[in-house]
Scaffold this active site. Structure first.
Site, short mmCIF file in Angstrom:
data_model
loop_
_atom_site.label_atom_id
_atom_site.label_comp_id
_atom_site.label_asym_id
_atom_site.label_seq_id
_atom_site.Cartn_x
_atom_site.Cartn_y
_atom_site.Cartn_z
N ASP A 56 -16.01 -6.76 -1.65
CA ASP A 56 -16.77 -6.38 -2.84
C ASP A 56 -16.38 -7.18 -4.08
O ASP A 56 -17.03 -7.07 -5.11
CB ASP A 56 -16.58 -4.89 -3.13
CG ASP A 56 -17.28 -4.02 -2.10
OD1 ASP A 56 -18.35 -4.44 -1.64
OD2 ASP A 56 -16.76 -2.95 -1.76
N HIS A 87 -7.44 -2.87 0.78
CA HIS A 87 -8.26 -2.47 1.93
C HIS A 87 -7.41 -1.66 2.88
O HIS A 87 -6.23 -1.95 3.05
CB HIS A 87 -8.82 -3.71 2.65
CG HIS A 87 -9.99 -3.37 3.51
ND1 HIS A 87 -9.85 -2.90 4.79
CD2 HIS A 87 -11.31 -3.40 3.23
CE1 HIS A 87 -11.05 -2.66 5.28
NE2 HIS A 87 -11.95 -2.95 4.37
N1 CMC Z 1 -5.51 -1.41 -7.55
C1 CMC Z 1 -4.25 -1.02 -7.78
N2 CMC Z 1 -3.46 -0.42 -6.89
C2 CMC Z 1 -3.97 -0.19 -5.68
C3 CMC Z 1 -5.27 -0.57 -5.34
C4 CMC Z 1 -6.05 -1.20 -6.32
N3 CMC Z 1 -7.32 -1.56 -6.05
N4 CMC Z 1 -5.53 -0.23 -4.06
C5 CMC Z 1 -4.41 0.35 -3.60
N5 CMC Z 1 -3.47 0.37 -4.58
C6 CMC Z 1 -2.09 0.86 -4.45
C7 CMC Z 1 -2.05 2.36 -4.42
O1 CMC Z 1 -1.89 2.90 -5.73
C8 CMC Z 1 -0.86 2.61 -3.54
O2 CMC Z 1 0.31 2.40 -4.30
P1 CMC Z 1 1.64 3.30 -4.07
O3 CMC Z 1 2.09 2.93 -2.67
O4 CMC Z 1 2.56 2.89 -5.13
O5 CMC Z 1 1.19 4.73 -4.16
C9 CMC Z 1 -0.92 1.50 -2.50
O6 CMC Z 1 -1.60 0.44 -3.17
C10 CMC Z 1 -1.66 1.88 -1.23
O7 CMC Z 1 -2.96 2.33 -1.60
P2 CMC Z 1 -3.75 3.49 -0.85
O8 CMC Z 1 -4.71 4.11 -1.81
O9 CMC Z 1 -2.78 4.39 -0.14
O10 CMC Z 1 -4.51 2.64 0.23
P3 CMC Z 1 -5.75 3.12 1.09
O11 CMC Z 1 -5.71 2.36 2.35
O12 CMC Z 1 -5.78 4.62 1.19
O13 CMC Z 1 -7.02 2.71 0.20
C11 CMC Z 1 -8.76 1.45 -0.76
C12 CMC Z 1 -7.79 1.58 0.42
C13 CMC Z 1 -9.78 0.34 -0.46
C14 CMC Z 1 -9.55 2.76 -0.93
C15 CMC Z 1 -7.96 1.11 -2.04
O14 CMC Z 1 -7.29 -0.12 -1.91
C16 CMC Z 1 -8.83 1.08 -3.29
O15 CMC Z 1 -9.05 2.14 -3.91
N6 CMC Z 1 -9.38 -0.12 -3.70
C17 CMC Z 1 -10.30 -0.19 -4.79
C18 CMC Z 1 -11.70 0.20 -4.34
C19 CMC Z 1 -12.35 -0.86 -3.48
O16 CMC Z 1 -12.33 -2.04 -3.82
N7 CMC Z 1 -13.00 -0.43 -2.39
C20 CMC Z 1 -13.74 -1.33 -1.50
C21 CMC Z 1 -13.10 -1.46 -0.16
S1 CMC Z 1 -13.78 -2.83 0.81
C22 CMC Z 1 -15.44 -2.45 1.06
C23 CMC Z 1 -15.60 -1.36 2.04
O17 CMC Z 1 -15.58 -1.63 3.24
O18 CMC Z 1 -15.74 -0.22 1.61
#
Ligand code: CMC
Length: 426
Positions: free
Chosen positions: A362, A305
């Site tokens: 989710d 998140h």
């Molecule tokens: N599985 C594996 N690795 C992950 C995941 C995941 N679900 N989420 C983040 N990471 C890793 C990512 O690869 C990165 O690693 P590194 O630092 O080595 O590059 C690190 O964690 C930070 O991730 P980020 O993408 O920079 O984080 P963000 O804050 O931009 O993204 C997120 C947040 C929710 C989009 C992301 O965690 C994600 O894609 N999760 C899966 C989709 C999901 O479940 N979304 C629902 C969110 S909650 C409901 C809502 O309010 O929308």
């Protein structure tokens, strides 16, 4: 604490006011930065940018706190109805008995949707994704209520209409996909029960709303009702900031919610859990794939998140509710065990610990929706029904505080000025 932050650029110093919220959150106000220094800030994904001041929802990602108008999500989920929470978000206070009767009664009276909207719906392919039809039909409502345009009627009637009609429109997708006749709302039923009736009752047999199902739905909707400046809410505020009407702004929010990184994740979670089950149920294989996301392109949906870095308080409540609801309904869903195994493996894995990746709202919600009989492709629609009061509250607040039109800047990285070359010489 000083009232100003100091920025030093090219030997010049600029004083930037400090802003503090009621929960002691701090920000540096850069409103005058460009005027005074010529500089803008870059913050892709708005990771550090406060787009607004808001009195609706407080969220502390480190401590796992989520409060709507000062009331904790734990308290609201346990004690309130979804429409009480909707009222709280939109109008700022919990309703009195009279206020609730008026609000709820008005919503009951507006559940029916203009038959013209249904004619539009019938033009969509039968297997359209319910989010595609939902966003389109919500946008179409502005054509049916032209007094919603700016400068005309911005009264609460549009708020009531939206809250009342969204479940009706949502139910159509299911009925059509099943090849069943659509149900009109039954206004003697409460909000959640009416939705369940429109979804599941058939003219050939008696349908009685199961109170366990209605109560689980009520909890899920409350948990989704607002989440401050997330992607879809920011979209609603941004679109609304151009003074676009409420229906168009909410329709844009629905589109933003659909993406798999946002609300669309709940559908992805169940599909992922089903894929793991079909593949023999070995969660460690998928943990490894997620750890190598850069090469595999695979992420664990329902994990991670932007804001929560310890746990998502909504996920805690939902996980407990999943156990309770499935037990009460006598449902034994094997993906629940896979989900728990995946969570346990991830929470003990260095990759996930280091990146503070925890189950989000989710992760378990789809398992409950499935137990309630909601099809997978409608999970994000359920999220939208829940989030609607939050979007409305944020839109209303943005308009009431007369926020300026949202218009970010950029740093240009393209070609510099060059001469036009006519087509035959290229
Ligand atoms: N599985 C594996 N690795 C992950 C995941 C995941 N679900 N989420 C983040 N990471 C890793 C990512 O690869 C990165 O690693 P590194 O630092 O080595 O590059 C690190 O964690 C930070 O991730 P980020 O993408 O920079 O984080 P963000 O804050 O931009 O993204 C997120 C947040 C929710 C989009 C992301 O965690 C994600 O894609 N999760 C899966 C989709 C999901 O479940 N979304 C629902 C969110 S909650 C409901 C809502 O309010 O929308």
């Amino acid at each position: 604490m000083s009232d100003f932050a100091e920025l030093s650029v090219e030997g010049k110093k600029y004083q930037l006011p400090i802003v503090e919220g009621t929960e002691a959150e701090k920000a540096i106000d850069i409103n005058k930065l460009r005027d005074e220094s010529g500089y803008i800030t870059i913050d892709s994904g708005y990771k550090n940018t406060g787009a607004t001041k808001s009195a609706i929802t407080f969220l502390d990602g480190e401590k796992g706190i989520l409060n709507y108008r000062g009331y904790s999500i734990e308290d609201l989920a346990a004690k309130a109805t979804f429409l009480e929470v909707a009222y709280l978000l939109i109008y700022g206070e919990l309703p009195t008995t009279e206020q609730y009767a008026e609000f709820e009664g008005a919503i009951r009276r507006h559940t029916i949707v203009n038959e013209g909207v249904r004619t539009i719906f019938e033009g969509f392919p039968v297997n359209s994704h319910p989010m595609a039809t939902l966003s389109s039909l919500v946008s179409s409502l502005s054509a049916f209520y032209p007094d919603s345009y700016e400068g005309k009627d911005n009264s609460d009637r549009h708020i009531i209409r939206l809250l009342a009609k969204l479940p009706t429109i949502a139910s159509w997708s299911y009925k059509r996909a099943m090849g069943h006749p659509m149900n009109y709302p039954k206004n003697d039923l409460d909000y959640c029960s009416n939705f369940l009736h429109m979804m599941f009752s058939l003219p050939v047999e008696k349908y009685e709303v199961d109170p366990v199902v209605a109560s689980a739905l009520n909890t899920l909707l409350i948990l989704h009702a607002d989440h401050e400046q997330n992607c879809s809410t920011s979209t609603v505020r941004l679109v609304g900031s151009s003074q676009a009407n409420l229906y168009s702004s909410i329709s844009a929010g629905i589109s933003a919610l659909w993406g798999p990184l946002h609300g669309g994740a709940n559908q992805e979670v169940i599909e992922m859990l089903e894929a793991i089950k079909a593949d023999g149920g070995d969660v460690s294989k998928y943990i490894e794939m997620a750890k190598n996301a850069k090469t595999t392109g695979f992420r664990l949906f329902g994990f991670g998140h932007r804001v929560y870095k310890n746990f998502d308080p909504r996920a805690k409540i939902i996980k407990k509710a999943a156990d309770e609801v499935l037990a009460k309904l006598g449902v034994n869903d094997p993906v629940l065990e896979i989900a728990k195994g995946l969570e346990e493996a991830a929470l003990n894995d260095e990759y996930f610990i280091a990146r503070k990746l925890y189950p989000n709202v989710d992760f378990y919600s789809g398992i409950i929706y499935r137990a309630l009989g909601i099809p997978t492709n409608m999970f994000t629609v359920m999220f939208a029904i829940g989030r609607l009061p939050g979007w409305i509250a944020q839109w209303k607040e943005m308009r009431a505080t007369k926020e300026p039109i949202g218009r970010p800047r950029q740093i240009y990285t393209g070609a510099t000025l060059r001469e036009f070359v006519s087509i035959e010489n290229r």
